[in-house]
Design a protein around this motif. Structure first.
Motif, PDB file in Angstrom:
ATOM      1  N   GLN A 139       0.825  -1.205   0.000  1.00 16.86           N
ATOM      2  CA  GLN A 139       0.000   0.000   0.000  1.00 16.86           C
ATOM      3  C   GLN A 139       0.861   1.259   0.000  1.00 16.86           C
ATOM      4  O   GLN A 139       0.518   2.251  -0.632  1.00 16.86           O
ATOM      5  CB  GLN A 139      -0.941   0.003   1.206  1.00 16.86           C
ATOM      6  N   VAL A 176      -1.210   6.808  -5.571  1.00 13.90           N
ATOM      7  CA  VAL A 176      -2.485   7.220  -4.994  1.00 13.90           C
ATOM      8  C   VAL A 176      -3.072   8.380  -5.790  1.00 13.90           C
ATOM      9  O   VAL A 176      -2.512   9.473  -5.796  1.00 13.90           O
ATOM     10  CB  VAL A 176      -2.318   7.637  -3.515  1.00 13.90           C
ATOM     11  N   GLY A 227      -7.066   6.776  -3.928  1.00 15.10           N
ATOM     12  CA  GLY A 227      -6.893   5.810  -2.846  1.00 15.10           C
ATOM     13  C   GLY A 227      -7.610   4.496  -3.049  1.00 15.10           C
ATOM     14  O   GLY A 227      -7.473   3.584  -2.231  1.00 15.10           O
ATOM     15  N   ARG A 285      -5.011   1.602  -3.624  1.00 18.69           N
ATOM     16  CA  ARG A 285      -4.314   1.331  -2.366  1.00 18.69           C
ATOM     17  C   ARG A 285      -5.213   0.570  -1.395  1.00 18.69           C
ATOM     18  O   ARG A 285      -4.798  -0.403  -0.780  1.00 18.69           O
ATOM     19  CB  ARG A 285      -3.858   2.651  -1.740  1.00 18.69           C
TER      20      ARG A 285
END
Length: 166
Positions: A42, A47, A50, A53
């Protein structure tokens, strides 16, 4: 092919011979290390909003991975293992981010939405491609040796403790 099946049966017999305390210790450590590996992946994931992730998850044994996840799709995780996947039914592009895409032509018959803009893109458009942003496999490679050592250490500790009890 017979050798492969014989090897598989031998492995199954050996796995069944593992004491329950050692199995539990290995599973707990696998899950702990998988959580660390997910955090590493992650942190490496690009990103924008998001979603990519947040789609990276670890699935413990006996559960099914998220649909459309990479690698795996909706697969039931076997005993004594944890599967880490990226993607879900909303995020279906992790492989494109990981490996990138090359420049290609999008024809109007392949994407009817191109015809909606007043015929401006009636024939085709050229997609410029996208650079690769590896996050999944580098995260795996960074964590692989540490995970193997930690699981071996947890199993050895459980074996020593079971010998003391007996």
């Amino acid at each position: 092919m017979a050798k492969t099946l014989q090897g598989w049966e031998r492995l199954q017999r050996r796995l069944k011979a593992i004491p329950e305390a050692v199995r539990k210790a290995a599973v707990l450590e696998l899950e702990r290390q998988a959580a660390d590996m997910v955090e590493t992946m992650q942190s490496l994931a690009p990103v924008a909003d998001g979603d990519l992730r947040d789609s990276i998850v670890a699935t413990p044994a006996g559960r099914s991975t998220p649909p459309y996840s990479q690698p795996g799709g909706a697969t039931v995780v076997p005993e004594l293992s944890v599967l880490i996947t990226a993607g879900n039914s909303e995020v279906r592009y992790p492989h494109l981010v990981e490996f990138g895409t090359k420049s290609h032509e999008i024809k109007a018959k392949m994407a009817p939405a191109l015809r909606l803009h007043g015929g401006r893109f009636a024939e085709s458009v050229q997609h410029p491609g996208a650079a690769a942003h590896p996050f999944f496999f580098p995260g795996y490679r960074m964590s692989k040796q540490k995970t193997a050592r930690a699981v071996k250490r947890a199993m050895a500790k459980a074996i020593k403790e079971s010998k003391r009890v007996n």
